[in-house]
Scaffold this motif. Sequence first.
Motif, short mmCIF file in Angstrom:
data_model
loop_
_atom_site.label_atom_id
_atom_site.label_comp_id
_atom_site.label_asym_id
_atom_site.label_seq_id
_atom_site.Cartn_x
_atom_site.Cartn_y
_atom_site.Cartn_z
N UNK A 95 0.82 -1.20 0.00
CA UNK A 95 0.00 0.00 0.00
C UNK A 95 0.86 1.26 0.00
N UNK A 96 1.90 1.27 0.85
CA UNK A 96 2.76 2.45 0.94
C UNK A 96 3.56 2.64 -0.35
N UNK A 97 4.15 1.57 -0.84
CA UNK A 97 5.03 1.68 -2.00
C UNK A 97 4.28 2.16 -3.24
N UNK A 98 3.02 1.75 -3.37
CA UNK A 98 2.24 2.10 -4.56
C UNK A 98 1.45 3.40 -4.39
N UNK A 99 1.59 4.06 -3.26
CA UNK A 99 0.80 5.26 -2.97
C UNK A 99 1.29 6.47 -3.77
N UNK A 100 2.61 6.55 -3.97
CA UNK A 100 3.20 7.67 -4.69
C UNK A 100 4.49 7.22 -5.36
N UNK A 101 5.11 8.10 -6.07
CA UNK A 101 6.37 7.78 -6.76
C UNK A 101 7.53 8.08 -5.81
N UNK A 102 7.94 7.09 -5.01
CA UNK A 102 9.02 7.27 -4.03
C UNK A 102 10.38 7.29 -4.73
#
Length: 371
Positions: free
Chosen positions: A161-168
């Motif tokens: 969920x965290x990794x796909x939330x934004x472009x890190x």
Amino acid sequence: MEKRRFEKLGISPSILGYGCMRFPMNEDKSIDEEKSQALLDHAMASGVTYIDTAYPYHDQQSEKFVGKALAKYDRDSFYLATKLPVWLIKETSDVRVYFEEQLRRLQMDRVDFYLFHALSKDRWEDIKRLDMIREVEKLRDEGKISYIGFSFHDEYPVFEEILTYRDWDFCQIQLNYVDTVIQQGMKGYDLAEKMGVPVVIMEPVKGGALAKLPEVMEDIFHEVSPDRSVASWAFRYVASLPNVKVILSGMTEMSQLDDNLRTFSDYQSLSPLESEAVEKVTKIYRSRQMNECTACGYCMPCPFGVNIPGNFKIWNNGAIYEDYEGARKNYHNMDESKRASMCQECGQCEPQCPQFITIIDDLKKVALALA
């Protein structure tokens, strides 16, 4: 010194990063600045360019010392990473307050790698609720932060969920040859690689547990490569993963630093035969360990004085090395006030544990097994 290119960011730090959570200490638990300065100087002279600290390390003294220690170096000669103490943020404006405090501690005008620290499901919900990402992005737009990422301690669904939330720009995860199926595990590493998010590795030697192993395990490694240190196998295991760009090591002694420098100054990926040896050792190790404690110290201090990591180290070493009498002796040599039997079950420690250990229950088991 081996370097790995962050293709996404266009930079190439050293693959060996200096983790500033385990500096040598004085008897009063303060940082031994003379020894620590010597370690950092030697590391940087040998090509280490990635320095990682955080707000709470060494009882909030790590950032201050690191800033002092790095003051004599050209600011463009190293990459500095530190972390936002998410658990202390109560309102959105706190993000800037804590970040500015960190800059003052570090005596810097910018941070290269800025992480949301030790994310779990609850902390991630707080980040979204308080719009912390937007505040950190403002700091980046002001030129005070170069790259935004997060460090992680929870299960795979939360990581996804965290990794796909934004472009890190990057992420930092715990991974070693034993811990491939806990937290985000290898599944999380594979997702980061698929999404093109560079990975920084923490706990590559599991808090030092993989630097010295029982003879039966060390013999497996030495039979294949007799001249390599036991710790080097753990570093080479994670370095063999192509999307691993930096591997952090909390080096307390010069011998540890020199060994790691040897590993990465003439780096060689694991051969098929060496990979097979790692699999054999992993199988034996996992069959023996009692819990996943890495002695990170996030559970400390205990309000009742129990040395939680110390008790678990004795318990785990007794099982892994099959030295139960030695474990009992070490337990009874510990100050009685620090033993597992003194746990009052207040529960303060468990929410802080990045390994999600049932600390209270495990302390009961330690007290029973080593009584």
